[in-house]
Design an enzyme around this catalytic site. Sequence first.
Site, PDB file in Angstrom:
ATOM      1  CD  GLU A  97      42.381  49.128  70.496  1.00  0.00           C
ATOM      2  OE1 GLU A  97      42.538  47.956  70.889  1.00  0.00           O
ATOM      3  OE2 GLU A  97      43.252  49.757  69.865  1.00  0.00           O
ATOM      4  CG  ASP A  98      43.270  44.835  73.074  1.00  0.00           C
ATOM      5  OD1 ASP A  98      43.381  46.040  72.692  1.00  0.00           O
ATOM      6  OD2 ASP A  98      44.145  43.985  72.838  1.00  0.00           O
ATOM      7  CG  ASP A 101      50.349  51.021  77.192  1.00  0.00           C
ATOM      8  OD1 ASP A 101      50.480  51.935  78.022  1.00  0.00           O
ATOM      9  OD2 ASP A 101      51.229  50.162  77.009  1.00  0.00           O
ATOM     10  CG  PHE A 150      52.641  43.375  79.429  1.00  0.00           C
ATOM     11  CD1 PHE A 150      52.744  44.301  78.395  1.00  0.00           C
ATOM     12  CD2 PHE A 150      52.301  42.062  79.124  1.00  0.00           C
ATOM     13  CE1 PHE A 150      52.515  43.923  77.083  1.00  0.00           C
ATOM     14  CE2 PHE A 150      52.071  41.680  77.800  1.00  0.00           C
ATOM     15  CZ  PHE A 150      52.175  42.613  76.779  1.00  0.00           C
ATOM     16  NE  ARG A 163      46.319  36.969  70.173  1.00  0.00           N
ATOM     17  CZ  ARG A 163      46.640  38.258  70.080  1.00  0.00           C
ATOM     18  NH1 ARG A 163      45.967  39.146  70.778  1.00  0.00           N
ATOM     19  NH2 ARG A 163      47.627  38.652  69.313  1.00  0.00           N
TER      20      ARG A 163
HETATM   21  P1  IMP Z   1      48.980  51.830  72.649  1.00  0.00           P
HETATM   22  O1  IMP Z   1      49.146  52.230  71.218  1.00  0.00           O
HETATM   23  O2  IMP Z   1      50.223  52.056  73.436  1.00  0.00           O
HETATM   24  O3  IMP Z   1      47.763  52.466  73.300  1.00  0.00           O
HETATM   25  O4  IMP Z   1      48.813  50.267  72.718  1.00  0.00           O
HETATM   26  C1  IMP Z   1      48.075  49.626  71.790  1.00  0.00           C
HETATM   27  C2  IMP Z   1      48.198  48.129  71.769  1.00  0.00           C
HETATM   28  O5  IMP Z   1      49.316  47.611  72.496  1.00  0.00           O
HETATM   29  C3  IMP Z   1      47.004  47.497  72.413  1.00  0.00           C
HETATM   30  O6  IMP Z   1      45.887  47.502  71.551  1.00  0.00           O
HETATM   31  C4  IMP Z   1      47.530  46.119  72.704  1.00  0.00           C
HETATM   32  O7  IMP Z   1      47.457  45.313  71.553  1.00  0.00           O
HETATM   33  C5  IMP Z   1      48.983  46.376  73.073  1.00  0.00           C
HETATM   34  N1  IMP Z   1      49.142  46.456  74.556  1.00  0.00           N
HETATM   35  C6  IMP Z   1      49.278  47.550  75.309  1.00  0.00           C
HETATM   36  N2  IMP Z   1      49.389  47.241  76.622  1.00  0.00           N
HETATM   37  C7  IMP Z   1      49.280  45.890  76.687  1.00  0.00           C
HETATM   38  C8  IMP Z   1      49.284  44.947  77.776  1.00  0.00           C
HETATM   39  O8  IMP Z   1      49.394  45.267  78.972  1.00  0.00           O
HETATM   40  N3  IMP Z   1      49.146  43.641  77.430  1.00  0.00           N
HETATM   41  C9  IMP Z   1      49.002  43.215  76.141  1.00  0.00           C
HETATM   42  N4  IMP Z   1      48.986  44.065  75.102  1.00  0.00           N
HETATM   43  C10 IMP Z   1      49.122  45.386  75.361  1.00  0.00           C
HETATM   44 MG    MG Z   2      44.879  46.206  70.417  1.00  0.00          MG
END
Ligand code: IMP
Ligand code: MG
Length: 176
Positions: A97-98, A101, A150, A163
């Site tokens: 994963e990148d 959050d 963010f 990106r």
């Molecule tokens: P989560 O489901 O809230 O954990 O977030 C999942 C996805 O939201 C990540 O895999 C990212 O693609 C996107 N995301 C969450 N935070 C950021 C951020 O700070 N910048 C860019 N993409 C984000």
């Molecule tokens: Mg992602």
Amino acid sequence: MPDALEPLISADDIQRRTDELADEIRREYGDEPILLVGVLKGSLYFLADLSRRLGPNVTIDFVQVSSYGTGKTSSGVVQIRKDLDINIEGLHVLIVEDIVDTGLTLRHLRELLGTRHPQSLRVVSLLVKPEAMQHESTVEYVGFSIPTKFVVGYGLDIGERYRNLPYVAILSPSEP
Ligand code: IMP
Ligand code: MG
């Protein structure tokens, strides 16, 4: 006015940390084959850099999920847009994963892949936002813990932009 980008993690620091993560992963898996499951599109660069440090016994597949729209806030809905090509039964699967959050995307992915009987299922994420983790989700290998801001770059986008930045930056969008 252009968006303001405040550098947070340098390209060098990302490479150094990726070296350490690869060493840690190889120590724990030994020479076992590992299937890396990249979560598109954000894990693109991290997967490329990590995979090249894990030696020959590595295969790669991708999934694409969406929990966010094109903006900054989670829709709370996780949808599989592209599923794996291969059968993961009996394999050591490492989700790449990148960023984690809220943890919602990861929880969903783990549940889904877990039903397919991999031999093991772990997660490596370049970034985690620990304060924002609302959903129970384990990340076995963490690159960096970052504040609840963010960020963009090194795969991470806003509306598909930024990106290809070689580093990670905090984004403060310009006022409309
Ligand atoms: P989560 O489901 O809230 O954990 O977030 C999942 C996805 O939201 C990540 O895999 C990212 O693609 C996107 N995301 C969450 N935070 C950021 C951020 O700070 N910048 C860019 N993409 C984000
Ligand atoms: Mg992602």
